[in-house]
Design a protein around this motif. Structure first.
Motif, short mmCIF file in Angstrom:
data_model
loop_
_atom_site.label_atom_id
_atom_site.label_comp_id
_atom_site.label_asym_id
_atom_site.label_seq_id
_atom_site.Cartn_x
_atom_site.Cartn_y
_atom_site.Cartn_z
N VAL A 30 -1.18 -50.77 28.40
CA VAL A 30 -2.34 -50.83 27.85
C VAL A 30 -2.40 -49.90 26.38
O VAL A 30 -1.87 -48.97 26.43
N VAL A 31 -2.86 -50.56 25.32
CA VAL A 31 -2.83 -49.70 24.01
C VAL A 31 -4.16 -49.45 23.72
O VAL A 31 -5.19 -50.32 23.36
N ASP A 32 -4.67 -48.23 23.34
CA ASP A 32 -6.08 -47.72 22.71
C ASP A 32 -5.78 -47.59 21.26
O ASP A 32 -4.97 -46.37 20.87
N CYS A 33 -6.18 -48.53 20.48
CA CYS A 33 -5.57 -48.28 19.07
C CYS A 33 -6.58 -47.53 18.25
O CYS A 33 -6.29 -47.12 17.22
N THR A 34 -7.55 -47.17 18.82
CA THR A 34 -8.62 -46.01 18.45
C THR A 34 -8.67 -45.07 19.24
O THR A 34 -9.72 -45.04 20.03
N LEU A 35 -7.90 -44.06 19.41
CA LEU A 35 -7.92 -42.97 20.30
C LEU A 35 -9.21 -42.20 20.40
O LEU A 35 -9.90 -41.78 21.26
N GLY A 36 -9.36 -41.42 19.25
CA GLY A 36 -10.69 -40.75 18.81
C GLY A 36 -10.47 -39.54 19.71
O GLY A 36 -9.59 -38.72 19.97
N ARG A 52 0.68 -47.52 32.11
CA ARG A 52 0.97 -46.64 30.90
C ARG A 52 0.19 -47.05 29.73
O ARG A 52 -0.09 -47.97 29.30
N LEU A 53 -0.20 -45.78 29.12
CA LEU A 53 -1.08 -45.98 27.87
C LEU A 53 -0.43 -45.36 26.70
O LEU A 53 0.38 -44.43 26.69
N VAL A 54 -0.47 -46.34 25.78
CA VAL A 54 -0.08 -46.03 24.12
C VAL A 54 -1.36 -45.73 23.50
O VAL A 54 -2.06 -46.83 23.38
N ALA A 55 -1.64 -44.80 22.81
CA ALA A 55 -2.91 -44.45 22.06
C ALA A 55 -2.35 -44.23 20.43
O ALA A 55 -1.49 -43.31 20.47
N LEU A 56 -3.16 -44.81 19.58
CA LEU A 56 -2.91 -44.61 18.16
C LEU A 56 -4.40 -43.92 17.51
O LEU A 56 -5.30 -44.16 17.89
N ASP A 57 -3.94 -43.08 16.70
CA ASP A 57 -5.06 -42.47 15.64
C ASP A 57 -4.52 -41.87 14.60
O ASP A 57 -3.33 -41.34 14.57
N ARG A 58 -5.07 -42.09 13.50
CA ARG A 58 -4.79 -41.39 12.02
C ARG A 58 -5.21 -39.92 12.01
O ARG A 58 -4.67 -39.37 11.06
N PRO A 60 -5.40 -36.16 12.59
CA PRO A 60 -4.72 -35.22 13.38
C PRO A 60 -5.52 -34.37 14.43
O PRO A 60 -5.28 -33.95 15.37
N THR A 61 -6.76 -33.94 13.98
CA THR A 61 -7.87 -33.18 14.65
C THR A 61 -7.95 -34.18 16.14
O THR A 61 -8.14 -33.64 17.10
N ALA A 62 -8.22 -35.25 15.93
CA ALA A 62 -8.52 -36.26 17.10
C ALA A 62 -7.33 -36.25 18.19
O ALA A 62 -7.45 -36.34 19.48
N LEU A 63 -6.06 -36.37 17.45
CA LEU A 63 -5.01 -36.45 18.20
C LEU A 63 -4.92 -34.99 19.25
O LEU A 63 -4.33 -34.94 20.23
N LYS A 64 -5.02 -33.93 18.63
CA LYS A 64 -5.22 -32.62 19.14
C LYS A 64 -6.20 -32.65 20.28
O LYS A 64 -5.56 -32.05 21.40
#
Length: 526
Positions: A30-36, A52-58, A60-64
Motif C-alpha cells: 500500500v502506498v501513502d502518497c501524502t505521508l504528513g 508493506r507500506l511505501v510513504a511519500l512526502d516532499r 522534510p519536517t513531516a518525514l522526520k
C-alpha cells in the motif's frame, strides 16, 4: 509535543474500510502518497499486519516526525522524500511493479497549518512562505511581489475561484509599489479593505480563496494531481483499490474526471502483444455482425414490380418518362388548393396574435415612458418646493430675530416700554419704575406706542356723585352677603343706603401711598 498528539487523521476508518479488500493478502503493498504526520500510515500498518507500506512526502519536517512515529514497524515502512506525481519513479527504484492500494490525502496538512512560520494560515501573522518543501521553489511573497498583474488575476481566478480577483490584484499592485509584501497579516488586511461589504457577509474569511490560490501556485499542486492520479491508477494490480481525500472543487474535478474515464472503458484488457484477449466464438460473432452491417449498406432493396394497371401513362396512351414522373412528385409536394385554404385561417390567426402582441408591447412601452416622465417631473417639482420652503423658513428666521424686531419697532415709532413698580399692602414699594422710552438692560425688551398728549376735559354742569362699587371679591373685614331664599327679598347690607353703618365702628385705616417717582407708574397690590 509528539506527532501522534498533534495530528488526527481525517476519515481514518472510512479509508481503512475501502482499502481492506485489497490488503488482506500477505505481501500486499500500500502506498501513502501524502505521508504528513503519519496518522493514516500508522493505522494501515496496525490494521493489516502482513502489508508493506511505501510513504511519500516532499516536506522534510513531516518525514522526520513520521519516521519517529513509524519506527516501531521496522522495515515494513519505507519513507521516501518525493512528490506524489513521482510515484512511478519511486516504485521503479524500489523494484515494485504493482501495488494493491493507494491513498491520497490532498491539500495542506493540519501540521503545516499549525506551524506559524510556514505562512499557510491566514488566522495568524507569519512570513509569506507557503512552500511544503522550504528548500526549493519560490515563496508566496515572491509571487506577490514579482508576478505581473494579469498573471496574478489568472491565479486567483483559476486556483482560488475568486470573483473579486481584479479588485484584489489592483490593491496588491498598488501596495507592493510602496513596500514589498513579507507577512500574511498585511495581505489579509489589504484583502478585507479591497472587497465590498456584500462579498464579506458570507463565505468565512475573505482571504481564504487568495491564500489557497497562492499555495497551489507555489507548490504546483494541481499539476501534480493531474499527473499523480492517472499514474496511481496505472500502478494498481488487478483487484487493487485507490482512495482519494479531496477538500476543494478543483482537485475534486480532476480526480472524478480520471475515475470516470477509467470506468467508461468497458472492453476487455489487451494482451501483451497489443491484441485483445477475447474468446474465439465472441470474435467470430463480432465479425459476422460487422460483415452483415457492411453488406446491408451496399445492397439495394429489391423493387416490387408495379402492376400494369397502376402504371402512369400519358392521356394519349404514351408512357410517362422518368423526368415527367419526377416533376409530378415535385408538384405533389406542394400544398394543394383545399389544404392551403385550410391553413390560411391559422396563418392569419398567428399574424393577428403577433401583431396584437407587438402593439401591446408598444403601448406598454409608451405608458412606461410617460409614467417615467411624470415621475421625473414630480420629483423636480418636489425639489423646487423644498428649496422654496427652505428659503421662506430662512426669511422667517431672519425676521423673527431680536435685532430685526427691534429695528422694525423703531421704524414704526415705537419706544421701549417702561417698567412699573408695585405697592404691597404693607406700604413697601417693589421694583423701580421707569418711564416709557428708557431702556432697562436687566428687563426684557418691550416696546409700546407712545401715548397721545392729554386732551383738556370740558367742564360739566354737575359732577356725578354716583358711586359704583368695585366688582370682585369683598374687601377685607366685610362679610359676604348670603343669597336670599327664594321668594324673599335680599337683606340690606350694612353701611349702604338700605341700612346705615354703625357710627360707633371705626373705619379701617387706609395706608398713605408714597408719591410716585418722576415719570414712573406705581400700581397698588391688593
Amino acid at each position: 509535543m509528539s506527532s501522534n498528539a498533534r495530528h488526527v487523521p481525517v476519515m481514518l476508518q472510512r479509508c481503512l474500510d475501502m482499502l481492506a479488500p485489497a490488503l488482506t493478502e500477505p505481501g500486499a503493498v500500500v502506498v501513502d502518497c501524502t505521508l504528513g504526520a503519519g496518522g493514516h500510515s500508522e493505522a494501515l500498518l496496525k490494521t493489516f499486519p502482513d502489508a508493506r507500506l511505501v510513504a511519500l512526502d516532499r516536506d522534510p519536517t513531516a518525514l522526520k516526525l513520521a519516521g519517529e512515529r513509524l519506527a516501531p514497524f521496522g522495515d515494513r515502512a519505507t519513507l521516501v522524500r518525493a512528490v506524489y506525481h513521482e510515484l512511478p519513479e519511486v516504485l521503479e527504484r524500489l523494484g515494485i511493479p504493482r501495488v494493491q492500494g493507494v491513498l491520497f490525502d490532498l491539500g495542506v496538512s493540519s501540521m503545516q497549518l499549525d506551524e506559524a512560520d510556514r505562512g499557510f494560515a491566514y488566522a495568524q501573522d507569519a512570513p509569506l512562505d507557503m512552500r511544503m518543501d522550504q528548500t526549493t521553489g519560490i515563496s508566496a511573497a515572491e509571487v506577490l511581489n514579482s508576478y505581473p498583474p494579469g498573471e496574478l488575476v489568472r491565479i486567483l481566478r483559476a486556483y482560488g475561484e475568486e470573483k473579486q480577483a481584479k479588485r484584489i490584484v489592483a490593491a496588491i499592485v498598488r501596495e507592493r509599489e510602496k513596500e514589498p509584501f513579507t507577512n500574511s497579516a498585511r495581505l489579509v488586511e489589504l484583502i478585507r479593505d479591497a472587497l465590498p461589504q456584500a462579498a464579506k457577509r458570507h463565505g468565512g474569511n475573505p482571504a481564504k480563496r487568495t491564500f489557497q490560490a497562492l499555495r497551489i501556485e507555489v507548490n504546483g499542486e494541481l499539476a501534480s494531481v493531474e499527473k499523480a492520479i492517472p499514474a496511481a491508477v496505472a500502478a494498481l494490480a488487478v483487484g487493487g483499490r485507490i482512495a482519494v481525500l479531496s477538500y476543494q472543487s478543483l482537485e475534486d474535478r480532476i480526480v472524478k474526471g480520471v475515475f470516470a474515464a477509467g470506468a467508461a472503458t468497458t472492453g476487455p484488457a489487451r494482451a501483451a502483444g497489443g491484441a485483445r484477449a477475447v474468446p474465439a466464438a465472441a470474435e467470430a460473432a463480432h465479425a459476422r455482425r460487422r460483415a452483415a452491417h457492411r453488406g446491408r449498406g451496399r445492397r439495394e432493396p429489391a423493387r416490387r414490380p408495379r402492376p400494369a394497371a397502376r402504371r402512369r401513362t400519358h392521356p394519349r396512351g404514351h408512357p410517362v418518362s422518368p423526368a415527367a414522373r419526377r416533376g409530378t412528385r415535385l408538384v405533389r409536394m406542394l400544398p394543394s388548393g383545399p389544404a392551403g385554404a385550410r391553413r390560411t385561417p391559422f396563418v392569419l390567426l398567428v399574424v393577428v396574435l403577433l401583431g396584437s402582441g407587438l402593439i401591446s408591447l408598444l403601448l406598454l412601452n409608451s405608458s412606461l415612458n410617460q409614467g417615467s416622465f411624470e415621475l421625473s417631473r414630480l420629483q423636480r417639482k418636489t425639489t423646487e418646493l423644498t428649496d422654496e420652503q427652505q428659503a421662506l423658513q430662512q426669511e422667517v428666521d431672519q425676521l423673527a430675530a431680536p435685532d430685526a424686531l427691534e429695528r422694525r419697532a423703531r421704524e414704526l415709532g415705537m419706544v421701549p416700554g417702561g417698567s412699573p413698580a408695585f405697592l404691597s399692602p404693607d406700604g413697601t414699594v417693589r421694583g423701580v419704575p421707569s418711564p416709557a422710552g428708557t431702556e432697562d438692560p436687566a428687563a426684557p425688551a418691550s416696546y409700546v406706542v407712545p401715548a397721545a398728549p392729554p386732551v383738556a376735559a370740558e367742564p360739566s354742569a354737575a359732577p356725578s356723585a354716583t358711586a359704583v362699587p368695585p366688582a370682585g371679591p369683598p374687601a377685607a373685614g366685610r362679610a359676604p352677603t348670603a343669597p336670599a331664599p327664594a321668594g324673599q327679598a335680599p337683606a340690606p347690607r350694612p353701611g349702604t343706603a338700605e341700612q346705615p353703618a354703625d357710627a360707633t365702628a371705626p373705619a379701617p385705616p387706609v395706608p398713605a401711598l408714597p408719591p410716585p417717582p418722576a415719570g414712573g407708574n406705581v400700581q397698588q397690590i391688593r
